[in-house]
Design a protein around this motif. Structure first.
Motif, PDB file in Angstrom:
ATOM      1  N   SER A 193       0.743  -1.111   0.022  1.00  0.00           N
ATOM      2  CA  SER A 193       0.022   0.002  -0.007  1.00  0.00           C
ATOM      3  C   SER A 193       0.909   1.308  -0.115  1.00  0.00           C
ATOM      4  CB  SER A 193      -0.799   0.175   1.250  1.00  0.00           C
ATOM      5  OG  SER A 193      -1.830   1.286   1.247  1.00  0.00           O
ATOM      6  N   ALA A 194       2.133   1.405   0.492  1.00  0.00           N
ATOM      7  CA  ALA A 194       2.876   2.471   0.807  1.00  0.00           C
ATOM      8  C   ALA A 194       3.063   3.215  -0.257  1.00  0.00           C
ATOM      9  CB  ALA A 194       4.031   2.176   1.616  1.00  0.00           C
ATOM     10  N   PRO A 195       3.636   2.512  -1.375  1.00  0.00           N
ATOM     11  CA  PRO A 195       3.947   3.422  -2.691  1.00  0.00           C
ATOM     12  C   PRO A 195       3.018   4.154  -3.145  1.00  0.00           C
ATOM     13  CG  PRO A 195       4.702   1.063  -2.893  1.00  0.00           C
ATOM     14  CD  PRO A 195       3.788   1.165  -1.786  1.00  0.00           C
ATOM     15  N   PHE A 196       1.802   3.610  -3.349  1.00  0.00           N
ATOM     16  CA  PHE A 196       0.422   4.349  -3.909  1.00  0.00           C
ATOM     17  C   PHE A 196       0.036   5.432  -2.897  1.00  0.00           C
ATOM     18  CE2 PHE A 196      -0.294  -0.067  -5.176  1.00  0.00           C
ATOM     19  CZ  PHE A 196       0.217   0.162  -6.467  1.00  0.00           C
ATOM     20  N   ASN A 200       0.663   9.513  -3.974  1.00  0.00           N
ATOM     21  CA  ASN A 200      -0.826  10.374  -4.002  1.00  0.00           C
ATOM     22  C   ASN A 200      -0.551  11.433  -3.022  1.00  0.00           C
ATOM     23  OD1 ASN A 200      -2.266   8.739  -5.576  1.00  0.00           O
ATOM     24  ND2 ASN A 200      -4.087   8.423  -4.318  1.00  0.00           N
ATOM     25  N   SER A 201       0.318  11.414  -2.072  1.00  0.00           N
ATOM     26  CA  SER A 201       0.476  12.578  -1.109  1.00  0.00           C
ATOM     27  C   SER A 201       1.490  13.653  -1.929  1.00  0.00           C
ATOM     28  CB  SER A 201       1.255  12.206   0.245  1.00  0.00           C
ATOM     29  OG  SER A 201       2.748  11.568  -0.228  1.00  0.00           O
ATOM     30  N   ARG A 202       2.132  13.016  -3.073  1.00  0.00           N
ATOM     31  CA  ARG A 202       3.001  14.087  -3.716  1.00  0.00           C
ATOM     32  C   ARG A 202       2.367  14.490  -4.960  1.00  0.00           C
ATOM     33  NH1 ARG A 202       5.113  13.748   0.536  1.00  0.00           N
ATOM     34  NH2 ARG A 202       7.195  13.337   1.098  1.00  0.00           N
ATOM     35  N   GLY A 203       0.881  14.276  -5.076  1.00  0.00           N
ATOM     36  CA  GLY A 203       0.207  14.869  -5.983  1.00  0.00           C
ATOM     37  C   GLY A 203      -0.177  13.948  -7.405  1.00  0.00           C
ATOM     38  N   LEU A 206      -1.995   7.990  -8.506  1.00  0.00           N
ATOM     39  CA  LEU A 206      -1.765   6.754  -9.126  1.00  0.00           C
ATOM     40  C   LEU A 206      -2.418   5.619  -8.334  1.00  0.00           C
ATOM     41  CD1 LEU A 206       1.994   6.903  -9.965  1.00  0.00           C
ATOM     42  CD2 LEU A 206       0.192   7.428 -11.332  1.00  0.00           C
ATOM     43  N   LYS A 207      -2.994   6.029  -7.424  1.00  0.00           N
ATOM     44  CA  LYS A 207      -3.594   4.900  -6.229  1.00  0.00           C
ATOM     45  C   LYS A 207      -4.524   4.107  -7.209  1.00  0.00           C
ATOM     46  CE  LYS A 207      -5.955   4.329  -1.925  1.00  0.00           C
ATOM     47  NZ  LYS A 207      -7.338   4.234  -2.430  1.00  0.00           N
ATOM     48  N   ASN A 208      -5.596   4.604  -7.881  1.00  0.00           N
ATOM     49  CA  ASN A 208      -6.707   3.963  -8.714  1.00  0.00           C
ATOM     50  C   ASN A 208      -6.217   3.166  -9.581  1.00  0.00           C
ATOM     51  OD1 ASN A 208      -8.539   4.799  -6.824  1.00  0.00           O
ATOM     52  ND2 ASN A 208      -9.199   6.543  -8.099  1.00  0.00           N
ATOM     53  N   ARG A 209      -5.113   3.735 -10.448  1.00  0.00           N
ATOM     54  CA  ARG A 209      -4.497   3.059 -11.558  1.00  0.00           C
ATOM     55  C   ARG A 209      -3.751   1.921 -11.010  1.00  0.00           C
ATOM     56  NH1 ARG A 209      -2.735   8.105 -15.448  1.00  0.00           N
ATOM     57  NH2 ARG A 209      -4.838   8.922 -15.786  1.00  0.00           N
ATOM     58  N   GLY A 210      -3.048   2.101 -10.116  1.00  0.00           N
ATOM     59  CA  GLY A 210      -2.327   1.171  -9.374  1.00  0.00           C
ATOM     60  C   GLY A 210      -2.997  -0.057  -8.875  1.00  0.00           C
ATOM     61  N   HIS A 211      -4.331   0.452  -8.142  1.00  0.00           N
ATOM     62  CA  HIS A 211      -4.938  -0.722  -7.812  1.00  0.00           C
ATOM     63  C   HIS A 211      -5.617  -1.453  -8.712  1.00  0.00           C
ATOM     64  CE1 HIS A 211      -7.723  -2.556  -4.844  1.00  0.00           C
ATOM     65  NE2 HIS A 211      -8.590  -2.092  -5.753  1.00  0.00           N
ATOM     66  N   LEU A 212      -5.832  -0.864  -9.958  1.00  0.00           N
ATOM     67  CA  LEU A 212      -6.634  -1.608 -11.095  1.00  0.00           C
ATOM     68  C   LEU A 212      -5.591  -2.430 -11.870  1.00  0.00           C
ATOM     69  CD1 LEU A 212      -8.963  -1.798 -13.257  1.00  0.00           C
ATOM     70  CD2 LEU A 212      -7.929  -0.018 -14.687  1.00  0.00           C
ATOM     71  N   ALA A 213      -4.049  -1.912 -12.144  1.00  0.00           N
ATOM     72  CA  ALA A 213      -3.073  -2.795 -12.480  1.00  0.00           C
ATOM     73  C   ALA A 213      -3.037  -4.024 -11.629  1.00  0.00           C
ATOM     74  CB  ALA A 213      -2.014  -1.929 -12.754  1.00  0.00           C
ATOM     75  N   ILE A 214      -2.911  -4.154 -10.327  1.00  0.00           N
ATOM     76  CA  ILE A 214      -2.619  -4.869  -9.309  1.00  0.00           C
ATOM     77  C   ILE A 214      -3.614  -5.986  -9.757  1.00  0.00           C
ATOM     78  CG2 ILE A 214      -2.856  -5.534  -6.973  1.00  0.00           C
ATOM     79  CD1 ILE A 214      -1.064  -3.328  -6.259  1.00  0.00           C
ATOM     80  N   ASN A 215      -5.121  -5.657  -9.621  1.00  0.00           N
ATOM     81  CA  ASN A 215      -6.046  -6.430  -9.723  1.00  0.00           C
ATOM     82  C   ASN A 215      -6.070  -7.480 -11.277  1.00  0.00           C
ATOM     83  OD1 ASN A 215      -8.305  -6.536  -7.343  1.00  0.00           O
ATOM     84  ND2 ASN A 215      -7.267  -4.528  -7.477  1.00  0.00           N
ATOM     85  N   VAL A 216      -5.952  -6.739 -12.017  1.00  0.00           N
ATOM     86  CA  VAL A 216      -5.686  -7.156 -13.543  1.00  0.00           C
ATOM     87  C   VAL A 216      -4.506  -8.376 -13.595  1.00  0.00           C
ATOM     88  CG1 VAL A 216      -5.270  -6.833 -15.954  1.00  0.00           C
ATOM     89  CG2 VAL A 216      -6.568  -5.363 -14.994  1.00  0.00           C
ATOM     90  N   GLY A 217      -3.389  -7.900 -12.833  1.00  0.00           N
ATOM     91  CA  GLY A 217      -2.391  -8.875 -12.734  1.00  0.00           C
ATOM     92  C   GLY A 217      -2.729 -10.108 -11.668  1.00  0.00           C
TER      93      GLY A 217
END
Length: 232
Positions: A193-196, A200-203, A206-217
């Motif tokens: 969870s930490a990288p996303f 996000n805290s730096r503007g 990528l959280k939603n896109r990263g979550h989507l990519a992880i679930n596709v994987g």
């Protein structure tokens, strides 16, 4: 407690931690923890997963050891295949939910009207619309842990039988192993969870896109995992 038995418990703790890093475990928990909004939430999800896994191993392990039963190879293969199917379903559910929640309805009431009504919105167009959506659930994390615990119960009993001589020793070993699993999964859930959250805290959104990519994987991994179990 003898030094020898203490070393066995420490070994169980270390093996439990290593057990948490197995690919099917990491992939399954990542489908949930990658969608959290707080690092503490991700940690609790990993902890609940580990507790569900440990309780299942403990209950099934004690039953099997007490009754001196052994799980059939067919049962173990079926439970392993169930893990793969579960990972596919988790990833598919999250992908569908991700697509659907972009356009959805909320009950809404204006100050000038007493009648509540539905309104639809798209988050890609209403980025400032502030409200809370459902966070990943602890119940789901616990269920995932239980399924993994069922799949691993047969091998755990074999390992315990080779390591211990009494039921109390078996109980303490499984608890040590479970403690290592809880620690490992809590840590890896936070690590996922930490990288996303940091980006996000730096503007960087990528959280939603990263979550989507992880679930596709995870869907692809689950299909491959199930196929490997079936053909083995």
């Amino acid at each position: 407690m003898t030094i020898e038995w203490l070393s066995v418990l420490l070994l169980g703790l270390a093996l439990g931690f290593k057990h948490a890093t197995e690919p099917d475990h990491v992939v399954a928990i990542s489908t949930i923890s990658s969608g959290t909004s707080k690092l503490s939430k991700a940690a609790r999800i990993g902890t609940v997963w580990g507790i569900g896994h440990t309780v299942t191993l403990l209950v099934l392990g004690m039953i099997l050891l007490t009754l001196k039963w052994e799980l059939s190879e067919g049962f173990m293969m079926t439970s392993e295949a169930l893990v793969g199917v579960m990972i596919v379903l988790l990833g598919s559910y999250n992908v569908v939910k991700f697509r659907v929640k972009k356009v959805h309805a909320h009950v809404h009431q204006h100050q000038t009207s007493q009648t509540p009504h539905l309104h639809f919105h798209d988050h890609t167009q209403h980025k400032s619309h502030a409200h809370n959506h459902q966070e990943p659930s602890y119940v789901k994390a616990g269920i995932i842990g239980v399924v993994h615990g069922i799949a691993g119960s047969g091998l755990m009993v074999i390992l315990v039988m080779d390591t211990t001589s009494t039921l109390m020793e078996a109980l303490s070993y499984i608890l040590a192993f479970g403690g290592g699993t809880v620690l490992g999964m809590t840590g890896f859930s936070m690590l996922i969870s930490a990288p996303f959250l940091f980006m996000n805290s730096r503007g960087f959104n990528l959280k939603n896109r990263g979550h989507l990519a992880i679930n596709v994987g995870s869907i692809l991994f689950g299909l491959f995992y199930t196929y490997q179990v079936v053909i083995s």
